[in-house]
Design a protein around this motif. Structure first.
Motif, PDB file in Angstrom:
ATOM      1  N   PRO A  42       0.800  -1.232   0.000  1.00 44.39           N
ATOM      2  CA  PRO A  42       0.000   0.000   0.000  1.00 44.39           C
ATOM      3  C   PRO A  42       0.830   1.279   0.000  1.00 44.39           C
ATOM      4  O   PRO A  42       0.281   2.377  -0.100  1.00 44.39           O
ATOM      5  CB  PRO A  42      -0.792  -0.118   1.298  1.00 44.39           C
ATOM      6  CG  PRO A  42       0.128  -0.870   2.213  1.00 44.39           C
ATOM      7  CD  PRO A  42       0.925  -1.811   1.352  1.00 44.39           C
ATOM      8  N   THR A  43       2.172   1.158   0.088  1.00 45.14           N
ATOM      9  CA  THR A  43       3.010   2.370   0.214  1.00 45.14           C
ATOM     10  C   THR A  43       4.293   2.283  -0.605  1.00 45.14           C
ATOM     11  O   THR A  43       5.312   2.832  -0.200  1.00 45.14           O
ATOM     12  CB  THR A  43       3.376   2.613   1.700  1.00 45.14           C
ATOM     13  OG1 THR A  43       4.063   1.459   2.209  1.00 45.14           O
ATOM     14  CG2 THR A  43       2.137   2.893   2.546  1.00 45.14           C
ATOM     15  N   SER A  44       4.259   1.589  -1.741  1.00 42.83           N
ATOM     16  CA  SER A  44       5.478   1.390  -2.536  1.00 42.83           C
ATOM     17  C   SER A  44       5.371   2.077  -3.897  1.00 42.83           C
ATOM     18  O   SER A  44       5.489   1.444  -4.945  1.00 42.83           O
ATOM     19  CB  SER A  44       5.772  -0.104  -2.716  1.00 42.83           C
ATOM     20  OG  SER A  44       6.027  -0.707  -1.476  1.00 42.83           O
ATOM     21  N   LYS A  45       5.110   3.360  -3.886  1.00 44.32           N
ATOM     22  CA  LYS A  45       4.979   4.135  -5.122  1.00 44.32           C
ATOM     23  C   LYS A  45       6.315   4.135  -5.875  1.00 44.32           C
ATOM     24  O   LYS A  45       7.356   4.302  -5.257  1.00 44.32           O
ATOM     25  CB  LYS A  45       4.588   5.573  -4.765  1.00 44.32           C
ATOM     26  CG  LYS A  45       4.194   6.431  -5.939  1.00 44.32           C
ATOM     27  CD  LYS A  45       3.686   7.787  -5.460  1.00 44.32           C
ATOM     28  CE  LYS A  45       3.213   8.636  -6.614  1.00 44.32           C
ATOM     29  NZ  LYS A  45       2.653   9.940  -6.154  1.00 44.32           N
ATOM     30  N   SER A  48       3.184   0.175  -6.279  1.00 44.38           N
ATOM     31  CA  SER A  48       1.822   0.007  -5.784  1.00 44.38           C
ATOM     32  C   SER A  48       1.628   0.893  -4.564  1.00 44.38           C
ATOM     33  O   SER A  48       2.463   0.881  -3.659  1.00 44.38           O
ATOM     34  CB  SER A  48       1.586  -1.462  -5.423  1.00 44.38           C
ATOM     35  OG  SER A  48       0.354  -1.624  -4.771  1.00 44.38           O
ATOM     36  N   TRP A  49       0.528   1.635  -4.548  1.00 47.92           N
ATOM     37  CA  TRP A  49       0.243   2.450  -3.375  1.00 47.92           C
ATOM     38  C   TRP A  49      -1.253   2.740  -3.321  1.00 47.92           C
ATOM     39  O   TRP A  49      -1.983   2.519  -4.291  1.00 47.92           O
ATOM     40  CB  TRP A  49       1.060   3.738  -3.369  1.00 47.92           C
ATOM     41  CG  TRP A  49       0.620   4.813  -4.333  1.00 47.92           C
ATOM     42  CD1 TRP A  49      -0.144   5.913  -4.054  1.00 47.92           C
ATOM     43  CD2 TRP A  49       0.930   4.905  -5.743  1.00 47.92           C
ATOM     44  NE1 TRP A  49      -0.329   6.680  -5.178  1.00 47.92           N
ATOM     45  CE2 TRP A  49       0.324   6.084  -6.227  1.00 47.92           C
ATOM     46  CE3 TRP A  49       1.657   4.105  -6.624  1.00 47.92           C
ATOM     47  CZ2 TRP A  49       0.418   6.474  -7.562  1.00 47.92           C
ATOM     48  CZ3 TRP A  49       1.753   4.496  -7.965  1.00 47.92           C
ATOM     49  CH2 TRP A  49       1.145   5.667  -8.417  1.00 47.92           C
ATOM     50  N   GLU A  50      -1.686   3.212  -2.156  1.00 54.49           N
ATOM     51  CA  GLU A  50      -3.107   3.512  -1.960  1.00 54.49           C
ATOM     52  C   GLU A  50      -3.346   5.007  -2.126  1.00 54.49           C
ATOM     53  O   GLU A  50      -2.633   5.827  -1.558  1.00 54.49           O
ATOM     54  CB  GLU A  50      -3.557   3.055  -0.570  1.00 54.49           C
ATOM     55  CG  GLU A  50      -5.067   3.108  -0.379  1.00 54.49           C
ATOM     56  CD  GLU A  50      -5.516   2.457   0.906  1.00 54.49           C
ATOM     57  OE1 GLU A  50      -6.345   3.070   1.605  1.00 54.49           O
ATOM     58  OE2 GLU A  50      -5.030   1.356   1.219  1.00 54.49           O
ATOM     59  N   GLU A  51      -4.363   5.341  -2.906  1.00 57.13           N
ATOM     60  CA  GLU A  51      -4.693   6.738  -3.160  1.00 57.13           C
ATOM     61  C   GLU A  51      -6.212   6.892  -3.203  1.00 57.13           C
ATOM     62  O   GLU A  51      -6.881   6.231  -3.996  1.00 57.13           O
ATOM     63  CB  GLU A  51      -4.081   7.185  -4.499  1.00 57.13           C
ATOM     64  CG  GLU A  51      -4.189   8.668  -4.779  1.00 57.13           C
ATOM     65  CD  GLU A  51      -3.423   9.051  -6.032  1.00 57.13           C
ATOM     66  OE1 GLU A  51      -4.062   9.215  -7.093  1.00 57.13           O
ATOM     67  OE2 GLU A  51      -2.177   9.178  -5.949  1.00 57.13           O
ATOM     68  N   LEU A  55      -6.215   1.090  -4.498  1.00 51.86           N
ATOM     69  CA  LEU A  55      -4.851   0.664  -4.776  1.00 51.86           C
ATOM     70  C   LEU A  55      -4.523   0.947  -6.236  1.00 51.86           C
ATOM     71  O   LEU A  55      -5.229   0.489  -7.141  1.00 51.86           O
ATOM     72  CB  LEU A  55      -4.684  -0.825  -4.464  1.00 51.86           C
ATOM     73  CG  LEU A  55      -4.698  -1.149  -2.967  1.00 51.86           C
ATOM     74  CD1 LEU A  55      -5.017  -2.615  -2.734  1.00 51.86           C
ATOM     75  CD2 LEU A  55      -3.367  -0.774  -2.314  1.00 51.86           C
ATOM     76  N   GLY A  57      -1.117   2.023  -9.217  1.00 51.74           N
ATOM     77  CA  GLY A  57       0.297   1.824  -9.499  1.00 51.74           C
ATOM     78  C   GLY A  57       0.518   0.795 -10.585  1.00 51.74           C
ATOM     79  O   GLY A  57      -0.421   0.267 -11.193  1.00 51.74           O
ATOM     80  N   GLY A  79      -4.385  -4.150   0.233  1.00 50.46           N
ATOM     81  CA  GLY A  79      -3.118  -3.513   0.599  1.00 50.46           C
ATOM     82  C   GLY A  79      -2.518  -4.173   1.829  1.00 50.46           C
ATOM     83  O   GLY A  79      -3.119  -4.141   2.902  1.00 50.46           O
TER      84      GLY A  79
END
Length: 270
Positions: A42-45, A48-51, A55, A57, A79
């Protein structure tokens, strides 16, 4: 007698509810659509990330394209932090995980991997010295410390083992510096070079921070894969995921996503 009658009615209601429940479950299976639980970071921009509660990316976009091609499956993206995702895959909580993961003999033994990769992690050198173009040029240079585990550490250890005549000295650190801070340390001259996979958003950081950083061509290419929970039922699923990824490559969809999120087409290195 009244109590006995009430008890029989109560038991009859339980049996009726159980029958209804079984019927609903049967209807769902008759549709032929199986829900696949997929864990993504959820935090690997930009991977992959959450916005805004969704999810997004590179890998979520690929998963949705694969899902569109597989009529018998419906993906549910969740996530989950990296370590928790792999534990969840080990226990069968998740059917598949997507984290930009490399293939290894251990993973091939433990999980199912599709026949096709979903991308590639391009190991590159980020430096303030344009004379540094390949790994052997790092001999005698100051390297930004790497974490004591993970892809970069393993890559450097393997390099030194395979190239004793060009052994590279490096330190490890658990300081947890951001990629932006590490790049700034190279820009300032504190270190001569930083070694990292190129899919961690470095190009945007260099541009946004106006850093004077030279980026080499890939010094190593690591194809990345989805990992799938190993069961007999999932063997067919893994095969279908591989076929879908192959089609998406041929259609140019994966190259487009690579350029969108990484500013380069990682598939030209296959």
């Amino acid at each position: 007698m009244i109590k006995r009658t009430k008890l029989l009615i109560f038991l009859g209601l339980i049996l009726l509810l159980a029958a209804c429940s079984g019927e609903a479950s049967s209807e769902k299976s008759e549709t032929g659509v199986r829900t696949i639980e997929v864990a993504v970071p959820p935090t690997s921009k930009p991977l992959s990330w959450e916005e805004n509660g969704k999810l997004v990316g590179y890998e979520p976009d690929i998963l949705r394209l694969v899902d569109e091609k597989l009529a018998d499956y419906e993906f549910n993206l969740v996530g989950v932090a990296d370590s928790a995702a792999e534990i969840g895959l080990d226990t069968g909580k998740y059917d598949m995980i997507a984290q930009g993961l490399f293939k290894s003999a251990e993973r091939e033994e433990k999980y199912l991997l599709p026949s096709e990769n979903n991308g590639a992690s391009l190991m590159k050198i980020y430096t303030n010295d344009k004379d540094i173009k390949e790994m052997k040029d790092l001999v005698g240079k100051k390297i930004v410390p790497t974490t004591p585990t993970g892809g970069v550490f393993n890559f450097l250890m393997a390099w030194n083992e395979e190239n004793p005549e060009h052994e590279i000295e490096f330190q490890t650190s658990d300081a947890g510096l951001s990629y932006a801070d590490r790049l700034k340390e190279v820009d300032s001259g504190k270190y001569d070079a930083l070694i990292l996979p190129s899919n961690l958003g470095q190009s945007k950081i260099i541009e946004n921070e106006n850093l004077n950083i030279h980026v080499t061509d890939p010094v190593k290419v690591f194809p990345t894969y989805f990992l799938i929970y190993k069961t007999e039922e999932n063997k067919k699923f893994a095969e279908e995921v591989g076929n879908a990824l192959k089609e998406l490559k041929e259609e140019g969809e994966l190259s487009e996503l690579s350029i969108k999120y990484y500013d380069e087409d990682v598939f030209i290195h296959e």
